[in-house]
Design a protein around this motif. Structure first.
Motif, PDB file in Angstrom:
ATOM      1  N   GLY A 157     -26.755  10.798 -26.180  1.00 52.32           N
ATOM      2  CA  GLY A 157     -26.616  12.061 -26.794  1.00 52.32           C
ATOM      3  C   GLY A 157     -26.526  11.763 -28.311  1.00 52.32           C
ATOM      4  O   GLY A 157     -26.421  12.714 -29.072  1.00 52.32           O
ATOM      5  N   PHE A 158     -26.283  10.497 -28.739  1.00 57.14           N
ATOM      6  CA  PHE A 158     -26.263  10.221 -30.324  1.00 57.14           C
ATOM      7  C   PHE A 158     -27.609  10.241 -30.710  1.00 57.14           C
ATOM      8  O   PHE A 158     -28.733  10.188 -29.982  1.00 57.14           O
TER       9      PHE A 158
ATOM     10  N   ARG B 214     -26.782   4.063 -34.114  1.00 57.34           N
ATOM     11  CA  ARG B 214     -26.230   5.196 -34.429  1.00 57.34           C
ATOM     12  C   ARG B 214     -25.359   5.108 -35.619  1.00 57.34           C
ATOM     13  O   ARG B 214     -24.468   6.148 -35.811  1.00 57.34           O
TER      14      ARG B 214
ATOM     15  N   ASP C  54     -19.146   5.553 -38.057  1.00 58.98           N
ATOM     16  CA  ASP C  54     -19.065   5.065 -39.233  1.00 58.98           C
ATOM     17  C   ASP C  54     -18.065   4.142 -39.605  1.00 58.98           C
ATOM     18  O   ASP C  54     -17.965   3.332 -40.729  1.00 58.98           O
TER      19      ASP C  54
ATOM     20  N   VAL D 295     -30.382   6.627 -36.447  1.00 65.03           N
ATOM     21  CA  VAL D 295     -30.208   7.057 -37.908  1.00 65.03           C
ATOM     22  C   VAL D 295     -30.586   5.797 -38.599  1.00 65.03           C
ATOM     23  O   VAL D 295     -30.771   4.707 -38.181  1.00 65.03           O
TER      24      VAL D 295
ATOM     25  N   LEU E 189     -29.396  15.793 -42.509  1.00 64.09           N
ATOM     26  CA  LEU E 189     -28.710  16.769 -42.290  1.00 64.09           C
ATOM     27  C   LEU E 189     -28.259  17.732 -43.010  1.00 64.09           C
ATOM     28  O   LEU E 189     -27.558  18.959 -42.908  1.00 64.09           O
TER      29      LEU E 189
ATOM     30  N   ASN F 209     -23.457   8.820 -48.422  1.00 68.08           N
ATOM     31  CA  ASN F 209     -24.629   8.478 -48.047  1.00 68.08           C
ATOM     32  C   ASN F 209     -25.774   8.697 -49.229  1.00 68.08           C
ATOM     33  O   ASN F 209     -25.794  10.114 -49.550  1.00 68.08           O
TER      34      ASN F 209
ATOM     35  N   MET G 201     -29.194   5.145 -42.696  1.00 67.47           N
ATOM     36  CA  MET G 201     -28.691   5.306 -43.794  1.00 67.47           C
ATOM     37  C   MET G 201     -28.324   4.412 -44.653  1.00 67.47           C
ATOM     38  O   MET G 201     -28.270   3.355 -44.290  1.00 67.47           O
TER      39      MET G 201
ATOM     40  N   LEU H   6     -29.891   9.666 -45.757  1.00 71.47           N
ATOM     41  CA  LEU H   6     -29.308   9.637 -44.173  1.00 71.47           C
ATOM     42  C   LEU H   6     -30.569  10.160 -43.457  1.00 71.47           C
ATOM     43  O   LEU H   6     -30.888  11.606 -43.664  1.00 71.47           O
TER      44      LEU H   6
ATOM     45  N   GLY I 212     -23.205  12.725 -45.860  1.00 73.87           N
ATOM     46  CA  GLY I 212     -22.953  12.713 -44.316  1.00 73.87           C
ATOM     47  C   GLY I 212     -23.453  13.937 -43.709  1.00 73.87           C
ATOM     48  O   GLY I 212     -24.568  14.600 -44.208  1.00 73.87           O
ATOM     49  N   SER I 213     -22.247  14.666 -42.812  1.00 76.37           N
ATOM     50  CA  SER I 213     -22.683  15.911 -42.498  1.00 76.37           C
ATOM     51  C   SER I 213     -21.971  17.014 -43.253  1.00 76.37           C
ATOM     52  O   SER I 213     -21.927  18.165 -42.912  1.00 76.37           O
TER      53      SER I 213
HETATM   54  C1  LIG Z   1     -22.798  11.887 -40.437  1.00 76.96           C
HETATM   55  C2  LIG Z   1     -22.280  10.555 -40.753  1.00 76.96           C
HETATM   56  O1  LIG Z   1     -20.910  10.476 -41.216  1.00 76.96           O
HETATM   57  C3  LIG Z   1     -22.923   9.627 -41.418  1.00 76.96           C
HETATM   58  O2  LIG Z   1     -22.409   8.530 -42.152  1.00 76.96           O
HETATM   59  C4  LIG Z   1     -22.324   9.889 -39.205  1.00 76.96           C
HETATM   60  O3  LIG Z   1     -23.353   9.989 -38.770  1.00 76.96           O
HETATM   61  C5  LIG Z   1     -21.154  10.362 -38.258  1.00 76.96           C
HETATM   62  O4  LIG Z   1     -20.210   9.460 -37.942  1.00 76.96           O
HETATM   63  P1  LIG Z   1     -18.973   9.548 -37.302  1.00 76.96           P
HETATM   64  O5  LIG Z   1     -18.130  10.720 -37.855  1.00 76.96           O
HETATM   65  O6  LIG Z   1     -18.081   8.332 -37.164  1.00 76.96           O
HETATM   66  O7  LIG Z   1     -19.370  10.083 -35.908  1.00 76.96           O
HETATM   67  P2  LIG Z   1     -18.707   9.929 -34.522  1.00 76.96           P
HETATM   68  O8  LIG Z   1     -17.426  10.191 -34.457  1.00 76.96           O
HETATM   69  O9  LIG Z   1     -19.614   8.618 -33.953  1.00 76.96           O
HETATM   70  O10 LIG Z   1     -19.589  10.967 -33.573  1.00 76.96           O
HETATM   71  C6  LIG Z   1     -19.263  12.314 -33.673  1.00 76.96           C
HETATM   72  C7  LIG Z   1     -20.509  13.131 -33.008  1.00 76.96           C
HETATM   73  O11 LIG Z   1     -21.639  13.318 -33.987  1.00 76.96           O
HETATM   74  C8  LIG Z   1     -22.945  13.128 -33.164  1.00 76.96           C
HETATM   75  N1  LIG Z   1     -23.594  11.720 -33.832  1.00 76.96           N
HETATM   76  C9  LIG Z   1     -22.988  11.044 -34.398  1.00 76.96           C
HETATM   77  C10 LIG Z   1     -23.342   9.957 -34.793  1.00 76.96           C
HETATM   78  C11 LIG Z   1     -24.828   9.545 -34.544  1.00 76.96           C
HETATM   79  N2  LIG Z   1     -25.782   8.606 -34.883  1.00 76.96           N
HETATM   80  N3  LIG Z   1     -25.405  10.668 -33.962  1.00 76.96           N
HETATM   81  C12 LIG Z   1     -24.817  11.667 -33.455  1.00 76.96           C
HETATM   82  O12 LIG Z   1     -25.440  12.708 -32.538  1.00 76.96           O
HETATM   83  C13 LIG Z   1     -22.217  13.138 -31.759  1.00 76.96           C
HETATM   84  O13 LIG Z   1     -22.492  14.486 -31.182  1.00 76.96           O
HETATM   85  C14 LIG Z   1     -20.955  12.580 -31.846  1.00 76.96           C
HETATM   86  O14 LIG Z   1     -20.191  13.158 -30.751  1.00 76.96           O
END
Ligand SMILES: C[C@](O)(CO)[C@H](O)COP(=O)(O)OP(=O)(O)OC[C@H]1O[C@@H](n2ccc(N)nc2=O)[C@H](O)[C@@H]1O
Ligand SMILES: Nc1ncnc2c1ncn2[C@@H]1O[C@H](COP(=O)(O)OP(=O)(O)OP(=O)(O)O)[C@@H](O)[C@H]1O
Length: 288
Positions: free
Chosen positions: A23-24, A150, A135, A27, A216, A11, A29, A14, A246-247
């Motif tokens: 709950g999401f 999201r 993602d 974003v 993040l 990223n 990015m 982000l 990312g995270s």
């Molecule tokens: C951090 C990033 O990797 C940046 O590219 C993404 O935002 C995360 O993508 P990912 O791993 O595919 O995430 P998901 O499997 O969809 O979500 C995992 C958890 O992350 C949180 N989540 C994720 C994406 C988003 N826009 N908001 C959120 O709050 C939620 O709690 C969700 O339950």
């Protein structure tokens, strides 16, 4: 056996805008693919079963695997009678902020579309992929993109200025849900997405370096001080800019001059096991 490449992403920006009712988080990015990839082998089976073979002990080899979920979703949605044996060669670090699992799912969708002769468009595969994870849609296209919603709404961008990327992953895995959960949006850093798009369009490496940012990052730095240490060291060894992807917990450094790459790589290897010196891939063509 039909092979598909599943590259990691970083990223460049982000920005978390607000928490949604589902709950999401909403974003904005800018993501780009890098030259570090898993390799997925697909072998069609006539018995209709989906089987996944993975040698990596950190990756589940059952229905929890995102590549398995991708195959199952495609098979159920399009009532495919054939099955597949998926062989997963893992090179991308797991739970690292590099979208490894998401990219495996996306590559499985692309590859099965070919071997099961479904004739679906990338847009359709990306829409389907969003059901697996935020993602996955980006990973279906690869290249460089602005991702909103999201993370599943994708607008293609040109390749960023060419450069080296140093990745360093501390020996911890980070849960994306935990990091989003501990985020205080008011206090977080909010990168300038528009300015990053300008840097990319104008091929301005210095502006790209000045504009990287991740809402993040401060959360993960607080939870895991070793990430902050890697950031400081990478900067000290001479990267042009350094940010968490990312995270997290993977930290990436962008480096324009090849002459500096070895020094940074060797310096980090002194205290970090997983370090990679790679290139940005940048455009969609490299996935074909
Ligand atoms: C951090 C990033 O990797 C940046 O590219 C993404 O935002 C995360 O993508 P990912 O791993 O595919 O995430 P998901 O499997 O969809 O979500 C995992 C958890 O992350 C949180 N989540 C994720 C994406 C988003 N826009 N908001 C959120 O709050 C939620 O709690 C969700 O339950
Ligand atoms: N094919 C896969 N590769 C890696 N991990 C997988 C896979 N399928 C399921 N997982 C599970 O998903 C979790 C997150 O792994 P992954 O490597 O995708 O995280 P990540 O790089 O942080 O992704 P993102 O940047 O999208 O948040 C792991 O702990 C693992 O158990």
């Amino acid at each position: 056996m039909y092979y598909v490449k599943a590259p990691a992403k970083i990223n460049l920006t982000l920005d978390v805008l607000h928490k949604r009712n589902d709950g999401f988080h909403e974003v904005e990015m800018i993501m780009t693919t890098v030259d570090l990839a898993d390799r997925i082998g697909l072998e069609v089976r006539e018995d209709g079963k989906i089987e996944l073979l993975s040698l990596d002990r950190f990756v589940p080899n059952d229905a929890r695997n995102l590549a398995y979920q991708a195959a199952k979703l495609l098979k159920d949605t399009y009532r495919v009678t054939e099955g597949v044996t998926i062989t997963l060669e893992k090179n991308i670090p797991v739970a690292a902020g590099l979208a490894g699992g998401s990219s495996d799912a996306a590559a499985t969708l692309r590859g099965l579309n070919h071997v099961w002769k479904l004739g679906l468009s990338l847009d359709t595969l990306a829409e389907l992929g969003a059901k697996i994870g935020s993602d996955v849609s980006f990973c279906v296209y690869g290249g460089t993109a602005l991702a909103t919603g999201r993370g599943e709404k994708i607008e293609e961008l040109p390749s960023p200025p060419a450069c080296w990327v140093i990745l360093a992953k501390p020996t911890i895995g980070v849960s994306t849900a935990d990091v989003y959960g501990a985020l205080d949006i008011e206090k977080a850093d909010h990168p300038n997405t528009k300015l990053m798009i300008q840097a990319i369009r104008e091929n301005d490496f210095d502006l790209m370096c000045e504009t990287v940012g991740n809402s993040l990052e401060s959360v993960t730095l607080r939870l895991y001080p070793e990430v902050a240490h890697i950031k400081e060291q990478m900067m000290k060894f001479g990267a042009d800019t350094v940010l968490m992807s990312g995270s997290g917990p993977t930290v990436f450094g962008l480096v324009q001059h090849e002459s500096r790459v070895n020094r940074i790589y060797n310096g980090l290897r002194g205290f970090c096991d997983e370090v990679y010196a790679i290139r940005l891939l940048g455009d969609r063509e490299t996935l074909a």
